[in-house]
Design a protein around this motif. Structure first.
Motif, PDB file in Angstrom:
ATOM      1  N   LEU A  26       0.973  -1.184  -0.197  1.00 50.86           N
ATOM      2  CA  LEU A  26       0.190  -0.117  -0.014  1.00 50.86           C
ATOM      3  C   LEU A  26       0.936   1.186   0.025  1.00 50.86           C
ATOM      4  O   LEU A  26       2.008   1.279   0.308  1.00 50.86           O
ATOM      5  N   GLY A  27       0.436   2.481  -0.653  1.00 49.08           N
ATOM      6  CA  GLY A  27       0.996   3.673  -0.351  1.00 49.08           C
ATOM      7  C   GLY A  27      -0.176   4.687  -0.054  1.00 49.08           C
ATOM      8  O   GLY A  27      -1.228   4.434   0.012  1.00 49.08           O
ATOM      9  N   LEU A  28       0.553   5.649   0.833  1.00 51.26           N
ATOM     10  CA  LEU A  28      -0.105   6.652   1.544  1.00 51.26           C
ATOM     11  C   LEU A  28       0.454   8.011   1.083  1.00 51.26           C
ATOM     12  O   LEU A  28       1.497   8.033   1.609  1.00 51.26           O
ATOM     13  N   ASP A  29      -0.479   8.987   0.463  1.00 52.02           N
ATOM     14  CA  ASP A  29       0.254  10.269   0.126  1.00 52.02           C
ATOM     15  C   ASP A  29      -0.300  11.115   1.419  1.00 52.02           C
ATOM     16  O   ASP A  29      -0.982  10.960   2.484  1.00 52.02           O
ATOM     17  N   ASP A  30       0.183  12.378   1.027  1.00 44.54           N
ATOM     18  CA  ASP A  30       0.234  13.410   2.378  1.00 44.54           C
ATOM     19  C   ASP A  30      -0.998  14.142   2.546  1.00 44.54           C
ATOM     20  O   ASP A  30      -1.157  14.728   3.571  1.00 44.54           O
ATOM     21  N   ASP A  31      -2.084  13.815   1.690  1.00 46.89           N
ATOM     22  CA  ASP A  31      -3.600  14.672   2.034  1.00 46.89           C
ATOM     23  C   ASP A  31      -4.579  13.454   2.110  1.00 46.89           C
ATOM     24  O   ASP A  31      -5.627  13.821   1.898  1.00 46.89           O
ATOM     25  N   ARG A 178      -5.310  20.153   8.417  1.00 41.33           N
ATOM     26  CA  ARG A 178      -4.318  19.476   7.231  1.00 41.33           C
ATOM     27  C   ARG A 178      -3.541  18.344   7.627  1.00 41.33           C
ATOM     28  O   ARG A 178      -3.217  18.098   8.671  1.00 41.33           O
ATOM     29  N   GLY A 179      -3.096  17.708   6.626  1.00 39.38           N
ATOM     30  CA  GLY A 179      -2.458  16.563   6.855  1.00 39.38           C
ATOM     31  C   GLY A 179      -3.114  15.124   6.461  1.00 39.38           C
ATOM     32  O   GLY A 179      -4.267  15.116   6.338  1.00 39.38           O
ATOM     33  N   ALA A 180      -2.586  14.419   6.573  1.00 39.64           N
ATOM     34  CA  ALA A 180      -3.244  12.932   6.269  1.00 39.64           C
ATOM     35  C   ALA A 180      -3.963  12.327   7.458  1.00 39.64           C
ATOM     36  O   ALA A 180      -3.631  12.555   8.462  1.00 39.64           O
ATOM     37  N   LEU A 181      -4.903  11.495   7.188  1.00 38.16           N
ATOM     38  CA  LEU A 181      -5.685  10.864   8.156  1.00 38.16           C
ATOM     39  C   LEU A 181      -6.051   9.493   7.744  1.00 38.16           C
ATOM     40  O   LEU A 181      -6.232   9.078   6.688  1.00 38.16           O
ATOM     41  N   ILE A 182      -5.863   8.582   8.828  1.00 39.78           N
ATOM     42  CA  ILE A 182      -6.270   7.159   9.054  1.00 39.78           C
ATOM     43  C   ILE A 182      -7.144   6.876  10.010  1.00 39.78           C
ATOM     44  O   ILE A 182      -7.006   7.139  11.046  1.00 39.78           O
ATOM     45  N   VAL A 183      -8.225   6.171   9.850  1.00 36.10           N
ATOM     46  CA  VAL A 183      -9.219   6.067  10.885  1.00 36.10           C
ATOM     47  C   VAL A 183      -9.952   4.757  10.720  1.00 36.10           C
ATOM     48  O   VAL A 183     -10.293   4.538   9.728  1.00 36.10           O
ATOM     49  N   VAL A 184     -10.168   4.129  11.860  1.00 37.21           N
ATOM     50  CA  VAL A 184     -10.731   2.779  11.953  1.00 37.21           C
ATOM     51  C   VAL A 184     -12.044   3.228  13.003  1.00 37.21           C
ATOM     52  O   VAL A 184     -11.768   3.626  14.200  1.00 37.21           O
ATOM     53  N   THR A 185     -13.334   3.027  12.562  1.00 32.58           N
ATOM     54  CA  THR A 185     -14.411   3.409  13.422  1.00 32.58           C
ATOM     55  C   THR A 185     -15.863   2.366  12.714  1.00 32.58           C
ATOM     56  O   THR A 185     -15.787   2.330  11.517  1.00 32.58           O
ATOM     57  N   HIS A 186     -16.715   2.137  13.452  1.00 26.63           N
ATOM     58  CA  HIS A 186     -17.754   1.554  13.284  1.00 26.63           C
ATOM     59  C   HIS A 186     -19.004   2.652  12.871  1.00 26.63           C
ATOM     60  O   HIS A 186     -20.019   2.185  12.281  1.00 26.63           O
ATOM     61  N   ASP A 187     -18.749   3.843  13.061  1.00 26.02           N
ATOM     62  CA  ASP A 187     -19.580   5.093  12.923  1.00 26.02           C
ATOM     63  C   ASP A 187     -19.406   5.180  11.293  1.00 26.02           C
ATOM     64  O   ASP A 187     -18.669   6.034  10.744  1.00 26.02           O
ATOM     65  N   ARG A 188     -20.672   4.803  10.914  1.00 21.86           N
ATOM     66  CA  ARG A 188     -20.768   5.010   9.153  1.00 21.86           C
ATOM     67  C   ARG A 188     -21.031   6.437   8.748  1.00 21.86           C
ATOM     68  O   ARG A 188     -20.478   6.751   7.697  1.00 21.86           O
ATOM     69  N   TRP A 189     -21.657   7.058   9.338  1.00 20.55           N
ATOM     70  CA  TRP A 189     -22.006   8.691   9.201  1.00 20.55           C
ATOM     71  C   TRP A 189     -20.710   9.179   9.222  1.00 20.55           C
ATOM     72  O   TRP A 189     -20.253  10.197   8.398  1.00 20.55           O
ATOM     73  N   PHE A 190     -19.794   8.932  10.219  1.00 20.93           N
ATOM     74  CA  PHE A 190     -18.582   9.586  10.187  1.00 20.93           C
ATOM     75  C   PHE A 190     -17.667   9.428   9.101  1.00 20.93           C
ATOM     76  O   PHE A 190     -16.822  10.061   8.669  1.00 20.93           O
TER      77      PHE A 190
END
Length: 600
Positions: A26-31, A178-190
């Motif tokens: 996998l690759g992750l860019d800055d935004d 600003r910046g990259a974000l990775i999130v694990v959540t069960h909240d589908r609206w979020f």
């Protein structure tokens, strides 16, 4: 543009849990704004730890850009009991690896704005964390990450312990960050509100999709339809969920990641989510005319007055949502209806035919000496839910327990699996009234979809206290708010009205500030008056879209009726193209305006 993180053929497993990831690249860019989904135990949290380099892979390589600042909120952490809120948030009492104490803007006022947004405005900066609950400690730790600048923010279940207003605030905060974000959540609206891409962890692989939860759901259905790789029952369940996604404003998001026409084609033959008339009739036959009647009821929780002279009626087939900040009294109200507590004054009359089932937030004692299927059959071997009759094994399958898993000892189940079993055993008692207190805790998105599908056809009265906006809008019809003043307020506008009242000071939660501590209206670039007008215009455009859809249907009917009349066909075809063009223009206007309106 170079990636800030790269995973090259990464594999990871654990002894008892087995192999979780195999040859993942996998690759992750800055935004990037990535939402990670998958079943409980699939490896989502493991993937986060690998990305943060807090854990090493068994094979393969994880590389970070030089000087990359990573801020990570894991599921579990430790805070020193003697530390204060100031120590944690502004100091170095708890920091992610690689994060320093430097933060240019975060003075006391900025920290208080963040704590207020997370529903912790009652805390002073010198409050010790030792006596706090686990939820309060988690929110303080989250504030410590939000107050600092980072290149990548990794959040594992950040919405846990946040109320509806807190989740809304956090979504707006992250959108302005600003910046990259990775999130694990069960909240589908979020997920839909914040993420522009989705990674699904399944079968030791990570599949990537563009868009948030809605786009991922559609893409997964289309992928399954083309490949014909999944059984029809699971496919229909996902298609039905997309049918639900259409019930809100057009595209349900200001940045739709899929073609509306494609969605319409996929779900053209899917019936409405619920047949309300039939369910109401069945509920009345099971419950009679009386469920709960509250007359001038008062109710206290310790020194705090929860209800003050409440008169309220709950009837057969009602589907109510109870909204409120943490500590507003939602659980106390449900305990009253369940008969666990008694009113301090007034009168509560429960219908003689009521068989209530109360799902509390606590994991009640489960029979650890039994296997999973035996624990269900201990309650009932066959269960009738609406017009469906299921065996104990079939009901377990609905809740994601495979043939092999149903023979697992209850004592070996994970927290999420135990929560599923608790709910499963509750439904096996065949209640006619469901009282659900945060039913989505610890459930993955697939299990939530299966639960909602089951509740769609459940004929009875349902009262749900939940911070899960998606679940509330999906399975309930009417919302009530608790704002800490002893009232239960009817909210015809649902969650949007609740958030508006909260932002206006009708109750706690502090959902009205953004990352910089300014009002959301100001952050949108519109004055309060312009924002009100924009919301009115959105509503007008939505009504206009609905009317245009009706015109399209009528013109198509006329085309079908005059199939042999060439002149008529040409006339109606011209009308249809004109209406479709007008609809496209109105939809584009809606999307453009929705970009400017927070929460649209």
């Amino acid at each position: 543009m170079a990636n800030i993180i790269n995973l090259d053929r990464v594999s990871k497993g654990y002894g008892a849990a087995g192999q979780l990831l195999t040859d993942v690249s996998l690759g992750l860019d800055d935004d990037a704004r990535i939402g990670i989904v998958g079943l409980n135990g699939a490896g989502k949290s493991t993937l986060l730890r690998l990305l943060a380099k807090s854990e090493e892979p068994d094979s393969g390589r994880v590389t970070h850009r030089r000087d990359l600042r990573v801020a990570s909120l894991p599921q579990t952490f430790t805070l020193a009991a003697e530390a204060t809120v100031r120590d944690v948030v502004l100091g170095t009492a708890w920091l992610s690896e690689g994060m320093g104490a430097e933060h240019e803007w975060a003075g006391d006022a900025g920290v208080r704005a963040i704590l207020e947004g997370l529903g912790m405005g009652y805390l002073g900066l010198d409050t010790p964390v030792g006596p706090m609950s686990g939820g309060e400690r988690r929110r303080v730790a989250l504030a410590a990450l939000l107050v600092r600048e980072s290149d990548l923010l990794i959040l594992d279940e950040p919405t846990n312990h946040l109320d509806v207003a807190g989740v809304d605030w956090l979504a707006h905060y992250l959108l302005s960050r600003r910046g990259a974000l990775i999130v694990v959540t069960h909240d589908r609206w979020f997920l839909d509100a914040v993420c522009t891409a989705t990674w699904e962890v399944a079968d030791q692989q990570v599949l990537t999709y563009e868009g948030g939860y809605a786009a991922w759901t559609l893409a997964r259905v289309e992928r399954q339809r083309v490949a014909a790789a999944v059984e029809a029952r699971r496919q229909n369940l996902l298609r039905k969920e997309i049918a639900w996604l259409r019930r809100g404003p057009p595209a349900r998001t200001s940045k739709p990641q899929f073609r509306i026409d494609a969605a319409n084609a996929l779900i053209a033959d899917v019936p409405p989510v619920r047949d309300k008339v039939s369910l109401q009739r069945l509920a009345t036959s099971r419950l009679g005319k009386q469920v709960y009647d509250l007359e001038d009821v008062t109710l206290d929780a310790g020194p705090k007055r929860i209800l003050d002279g409440l008169t309220w009626q709950v009837g057969p087939g009602d589907r109510f949502a109870i909204l409120g900040a943490n500590g507003a009294g939602k659980t106390t109200l449900l305990r009253l209806l369940a008969g666990v507590t008694k009113p301090g004054g007034g009168r509560l009359v429960t219908g003689s035919t009521v068989r209530a089932a109360f799902l509390s937030q606590e994991l009640k004692e489960l029979p650890g000496d039994l296997r999973l299927l035996e624990a269900v059959e201990e309650v009932a071997k066959r269960v009738k839910l609406g017009d469906r009759e299921l065996s104990a094994g079939q009901l377990a399958e609905v809740f994601g327990f495979t043939d092999k898993r149903i023979w697992t000892p209850v004592s070996d189940l994970s927290g999420g699996e135990r929560r599923r079993l608790q709910l499963l055993r509750l439904l096996a008692t065949e209640p006619n009234v469901l009282l659900l207190d945060e039913p989505t805790n610890d459930l993955d998105t697939d299990t939530l979809a299966a639960l909602e599908d089951l509740l769609d056809s459940w004929p009875g009265t349902m009262i749900v206290a939940s911070h899960d906006r998606y679940l509330v809008e999906r399975v309930t019809d009417t919302a009530y708010g608790m704002f800490g003043d002893g009232r239960l307020v009817h909210l015809p506008g649902g969650i949007d009205e609740y958030l508006a009242r909260t932002a206006a000071g009708a109750g706690g939660g502090g959902g009205g500030v953004t990352a910089s501590g300014v009002p959301k209206e100001a952050a949108s670039g519109l004055s309060a008056g312009d924002l009100r007008q924009a919301r009115k215009d959105l509503t007008r455009l939505e009504r206009q879209l609905a009317k245009l859809d009706e015109r399209v249907v009528k013109i198509n009917e006329k085309l079908a009726q005059h199939g042999s009349d060439y002149d008529k066909i040409m006339e109606f075809d011209a009308q249809l193209k004109a209406v479709q063009q007008e609809r496209t223009e109105v939809e584009e206007a809606w999307l453009e305006l929705a970009e400017q309106v927070p929460g649209s």
